[in-house]
Design a protein around this motif. Structure first.
Motif, PDB file in Angstrom:
ATOM      1  N   VAL A 126     -23.133   7.258  -6.234  1.00  0.00           N
ATOM      2  CA  VAL A 126     -22.972   6.620  -7.541  1.00  0.00           C
ATOM      3  C   VAL A 126     -23.847   5.376  -7.657  1.00  0.00           C
ATOM      4  O   VAL A 126     -24.500   5.148  -8.684  1.00  0.00           O
ATOM      5  CB  VAL A 126     -21.491   6.278  -7.810  1.00  0.00           C
TER       6      VAL A 126
ATOM      7  N   GLU B 153     -13.520   4.727 -11.019  1.00  0.00           N
ATOM      8  CA  GLU B 153     -13.389   5.931 -11.837  1.00  0.00           C
ATOM      9  C   GLU B 153     -14.381   6.997 -11.410  1.00  0.00           C
ATOM     10  O   GLU B 153     -14.026   8.170 -11.266  1.00  0.00           O
ATOM     11  CB  GLU B 153     -13.649   5.576 -13.307  1.00  0.00           C
ATOM     12  N   LEU B 154     -15.636   6.601 -11.213  1.00  0.00           N
ATOM     13  CA  LEU B 154     -16.689   7.554 -10.869  1.00  0.00           C
ATOM     14  C   LEU B 154     -16.519   8.140  -9.472  1.00  0.00           C
ATOM     15  O   LEU B 154     -16.917   9.277  -9.218  1.00  0.00           O
ATOM     16  CB  LEU B 154     -18.061   6.881 -10.990  1.00  0.00           C
TER      17      LEU B 154
ATOM     18  N   THR C  72     -15.208   0.701 -13.026  1.00  0.00           N
ATOM     19  CA  THR C  72     -16.109   1.803 -13.369  1.00  0.00           C
ATOM     20  C   THR C  72     -16.451   2.604 -12.123  1.00  0.00           C
ATOM     21  O   THR C  72     -16.408   3.837 -12.143  1.00  0.00           O
ATOM     22  CB  THR C  72     -17.403   1.263 -14.011  1.00  0.00           C
TER      23      THR C  72
END
Length: 79
Positions: A54, A23-24, A20
């Motif tokens: 993030v 991806e961010l 995750t």
């Protein structure tokens, strides 16, 4: 290596998976894994900035310095 990478700790605190975050941050999971395991030789400041944005943390939450001795030719040296 005297630089300790605590990315796995911060990810666990945020209950976020490595994929995750990758991806961010727009980085491959493989490259992020190299950083997480402490095998990376360098990190770009813009990548570190994205990770911190993030994860809502400071670079010092991810990276730490340890004064462990280094060994050269079987002779201990303090740096």
């Amino acid at each position: 290596m005297p630089i300790i990478v605590n990315l796995d700790v911060v990810l666990a605190q945020r209950k976020m998976r490595l994929n995750t975050l990758a991806e961010l941050v727009d980085i491959t999971p493989q490259n992020l894994s190299v950083l997480k395991t402490g095998k990376a030789k360098a990190i770009r400041f813009d990548t570190l900035e994205k990770i911190c944005a993030v994860l809502e943390c400071q670079p010092g939450d991810i990276l730490a310095f340890s004064k462990e001795p280094t060994f050269t030719n079987n002779i201990e040296t303090a740096e």
